[in-house]
Each structure stands twice: as structure tokens, then as C-alpha cells.
Design an enzyme around this catalytic site. Structure first.
Site, PDB file in Angstrom:
ATOM      1  N   ASP A 232       1.523 -11.425   2.135  1.00  0.00           N
ATOM      2  CA  ASP A 232       2.179 -10.369   1.084  1.00  0.00           C
ATOM      3  C   ASP A 232       2.323  -9.286   1.456  1.00  0.00           C
ATOM      4  OD1 ASP A 232       3.131 -10.333  -1.291  1.00  0.00           O
ATOM      5  OD2 ASP A 232       1.781 -11.547  -2.378  1.00  0.00           O
ATOM      6  N   HIS A 233       2.564  -8.276   0.361  1.00  0.00           N
ATOM      7  CA  HIS A 233       3.062  -6.871   0.552  1.00  0.00           C
ATOM      8  C   HIS A 233       2.148  -6.178   1.302  1.00  0.00           C
ATOM      9  CE1 HIS A 233       0.349  -5.693  -2.716  1.00  0.00           C
ATOM     10  NE2 HIS A 233       0.477  -7.128  -3.257  1.00  0.00           N
TER      11      HIS A 233
END
Ligand SMILES: CC(C)(COP(=O)(O)OP(=O)(O)OC[C@H]1O[C@@H](n2cnc3c(N)ncnc32)[C@H](O)[C@@H]1OP(=O)(O)O)[C@@H](O)C(=O)NCCC(=O)NCCS
Length: 209
Positions: free
Chosen positions: A138-139
Site C-alpha cells: 500500500d501507499h
């Protein structure tokens, strides 16, 4: 290197060669063959073994300029990457067409992003990392060189994975945790704390094994 204009060899003809060859085919690469010291191994998706590692200089001299390393062992993959670079091969990024990769992510040479993997915005994937089938990065995660995020593993935002670590299949690492280099996260683990370099942890929540 633009797909289709150059020929590429695949190093290693074991299990991981299947998704690597398939990803290369789906992205328009021309595969010259596989290189494996066990030349008796079966062809992979119709592509034959064309020699052992001792053939790498000859194949480069013959005009083959790209290599994809289909070896799951992280330190071995990195060492082979150095050897191939020294011989003048390029190590293209492999990205399966079904992978979802943010335009704001950065991916280094030789990294492999397999089917249905997700790489989020401002994630950084190091050289020769393996982001396996269905993994989620994820980010703002950072995955250092040679690490392997196994099938279905989830790294929530801002996780850091050290070089050469194995993050086991189906594990979840919660946001912001740091895993040191050469660590092993067992399949199915829930990582809720930082993990030291070289440690092996597993379970829910993850503890030393
Ligand atoms: C953690 C792991 C590395 C241990 O493998 P191993 O060195 O062969 O160890 P063993 O199977 O002998 O197990 C050692 C102990 O860890 C436990 N253990 C093994 N795997 C575990 C897991 N996934 N979760 C929790 N405990 C686990 C065993 O029960 C055993 O406990 P015990 O000593 O109390 O009996 C391995 O089981 C694992 O999960 N590897 C990740 C695999 C993976 O995702 N690969 C990706 C391929 S694409």
C-alpha cells in the site's frame, strides 16, 4: 528496453519460472530460452533450456541483452543480478498486465510484479524485489532490494521491508511497521510490531519462532 525489440533470457527453470515466462509473454517480450545449470529440466511453457550459467557470456555476445531472474532465493537472485549486470545484460522490470501499479510508485530494475498484485502511491520497490501474485503493497511502503513479498501478503501503508527479507504468503503487516533486512515473516502472520534484522516471526500476533 522496449518489449519486442530485444531478446531476453530467463535464469532458472523451476517453479517461479512459470509466472515469469508467462508475464514476459503477456507483455510482448521475445524469450530466447531459459538458462539453468540443470540442462535436463523440462521446457517452461514451451521454452527450452538453452544452456547453463557458463553460457551467459556467449549469449550476451550473440546479442541477447535482457535477463529475467526466476529464482526465489533472495540473496541468490541479487548475486545473479550483479553477475548479469557485469556481463552487460539489462534487467527489465516485469509487470503482469493485471497488476495495479500506481503512477506515483517507483520500481527499480529487475523487480517483478506478478498477477493481481497492487503497488500503491509513493510505494518504492527496490531492485530485484519479487512482489508475488496478489500481494498488496500500500501507499508509501518501501521494499528494499531483493525482498520477496509472497502471494497474498498485505503491507498496509508506510511499512518498510529490509533487503532480502521474505514476507510469507497471506501475512499482514500493519501500517508503519519496520521489518529489518534478512528477516522471515511466516505465512499467515499478523505483524503488529517492528521486526529485527534476521529475525523469524509468525503467528497472530506475530512472535519469534
Ligand atoms: C516460518 C517458516 C519459514 C518456518 O519454516 P521451517 O524452518 O521449515 O520451520 P518448521 O516447519 O520446522 O517449523 C518451526 C516452528 O515454527 C512453526 N511454524 C511454522 N510455520 C509457521 C507459520 N506459518 N505460522 C506459525 N508458526 C509456524 C512450527 O509449528 C514449528 O513450531 P514448533 O517448533 O513449536 O513445533 C515457514 O513455515 C513459512 O511460513 N515460510 C513462508 C513460506 C512462504 O510464504 N513462501 C512463499 C513462497 S512463494
Amino acid at each position: 528496453m522496449r518489449a519486442g525489440e530485444h531478446q531476453i533470457i530467463v535464469i532458472g527453470a523451476g517453479g517461479h519460472a512459470r509466472p515469469v515466462v508467462e508475464t514476459l509473454l503477456l507483455t510482448g517480450h521475445r524469450i530466447a530460452g531459459l538458462v539453468d545449470d540443470d540442462t535436463s529440466r523440462a521446457p517452461v511453457l514451451g521454452h527450452a533450456i538453452i544452456g547453463g550459467l557458463d553460457q551467459l557470456p556467449r549469449l550476451r555476445a550473440a546479442g541477447i541483452d535482457g535477463a529475467a531472474i526466476a529464482i526465489g532465493h533472495n540473496a541468490t537472485r541479487l548475486a545473479l543480478g550483479d553477475r548479469l549486470r557485469g556481463l552487460g545484460y539489462t534487467l527489465p522490470i516485469l509487470a503482469h498486465p493485471t497488476a495495479v501499479i500506481s503512477p506515483h510508485a517507483s520500481i527499480a530494475e529487475g523487480a517483478q510484479i506478478l498477477a493481481r498484485a497492487v503497488v500503491g502511491p509513493e510505494a518504492r520497490i527496490g531492485r530485484l524485489c519479487l512482489i508475488n501474485t496478489g500481494a498488496i503493497i500500500d501507499h508509501e511502503c518501501t521494499v528494499d532490494e531483493g525482498a520477496h513479498i509472497a502471494p497474498g501478503a498485505i503491507l498496509c501503508g508506510q511499512v518498510r521491508i529490509g533487503a532480502r527479507s521474505l514476507v510469507g504468503a497471506g501475512s499482514t503487516t500493519i501500517a508503519g511497521r519496520h521489518i529489518g533486512p534478512d528477516a522471515t515473516i511466516a505465512a499467515g502472520a499478523a505483524v503488529t510490531t517492528d521486526v529485527a534484522a534476521g529475525a523469524r516471526v509468525g503467528g497472530v500476533p506475530a512472535r519469534g519462532l
